[in-house]
Write an enzyme that holds these catalytic residues in place. Sequence first.
Site, short mmCIF file in Angstrom:
data_model
loop_
_atom_site.label_atom_id
_atom_site.label_comp_id
_atom_site.label_asym_id
_atom_site.label_seq_id
_atom_site.Cartn_x
_atom_site.Cartn_y
_atom_site.Cartn_z
N HIS A 23 0.84 -1.19 0.00
CA HIS A 23 0.00 0.00 0.00
C HIS A 23 0.88 1.24 0.00
CE1 HIS A 23 0.74 -0.89 4.29
NE2 HIS A 23 0.84 0.42 4.39
N HIS A 37 1.62 5.65 0.88
CA HIS A 37 1.45 6.81 1.77
C HIS A 37 1.94 8.07 1.07
CE1 HIS A 37 0.43 4.53 5.44
NE2 HIS A 37 1.26 3.62 4.95
N GLU A 60 6.18 8.31 5.07
CA GLU A 60 6.08 8.29 6.53
C GLU A 60 7.47 8.37 7.16
OE1 GLU A 60 2.05 6.62 7.94
OE2 GLU A 60 3.27 4.90 7.30
N HIS A 64 4.74 0.44 1.13
CA HIS A 64 4.99 -0.57 2.16
C HIS A 64 4.54 -1.94 1.67
CE1 HIS A 64 4.72 2.71 5.54
NE2 HIS A 64 5.89 2.71 4.91
N THR A 108 -0.37 2.61 11.57
CA THR A 108 -1.78 2.93 11.69
C THR A 108 -2.31 2.24 12.95
OG1 THR A 108 -2.41 1.00 10.36
CG2 THR A 108 -2.14 3.10 9.20
#
Length: 265
Positions: A128, A130, A134, A147, A218
Amino acid sequence: MQISPKTLSHTVIILTLGLSAFASMAAMTVSKAFAGDEAKSVHWEYEGAEGPRFWGSLSEEFSACSIGTQQSPIDLTGPIDADFSALELDYQSSPLAIVNNGHTIQVNYTPGSTLTLDGQPYELLQFHFHDPSEHTVEGSAYPMEVHLVHKNEETGGLAVVGFFLDEGAENEVLQTIWDEIPAEAGPEIIVENTEINVVALLPENTEDYYRYFGSLTTPPCSEVVNWIVLKEPVSVSPEQVESFVAAVGKNARPVQTVGRRFLLD
């Protein structure tokens, strides 16, 4: 900063044992939907009163988000030279199964693709995205970060391979995914007659990377993740970044305190 071979060996052992010590927790906290099945019943966001500053107070299950001591992401700075070898990756093609879960765009992977880490196999479950990245490097963020989430079936342990997307030319492999991004959150969509092999999305250099022990980025922020972050970025166009933000919005947790952990490279 240099460190003696004896101390370095001890450090790597600590990292490995740390992952094993949290394996039973990992088995309870991780599923194919890496954003957290436990988090689905509690609404959280990336900004406002339900943003990262408040995750730990939204649910008892999220307490690690505020009181954890090994949280992710972190600023990648001042690593200890550990002289790692290239990652042992065995990735196969998979039907394109894409999800907009309201927090990210996620591609679910069929069984059979693995990362071998510390002699143990970890199966690729999904990857996925971001925006912005991050993890930061010497205090600076990249436009995006990917990731790749892996799980050891025997121990329940997790390993996540992260890499950065830097602004440049259009990424053709990424565009195959971008063409199918659902405009709104919803169930998994399997794109007919379309396969993807994540190895084509990786940077050419998988020998240079950072490694440390941390957490999910998360909720519930469980401290169960062996992180590997590749140093070489991959290109992404400004238009591709904009398309992602239009579908999901900004979705990066701020960097966390490193504390007493070792960052190796």
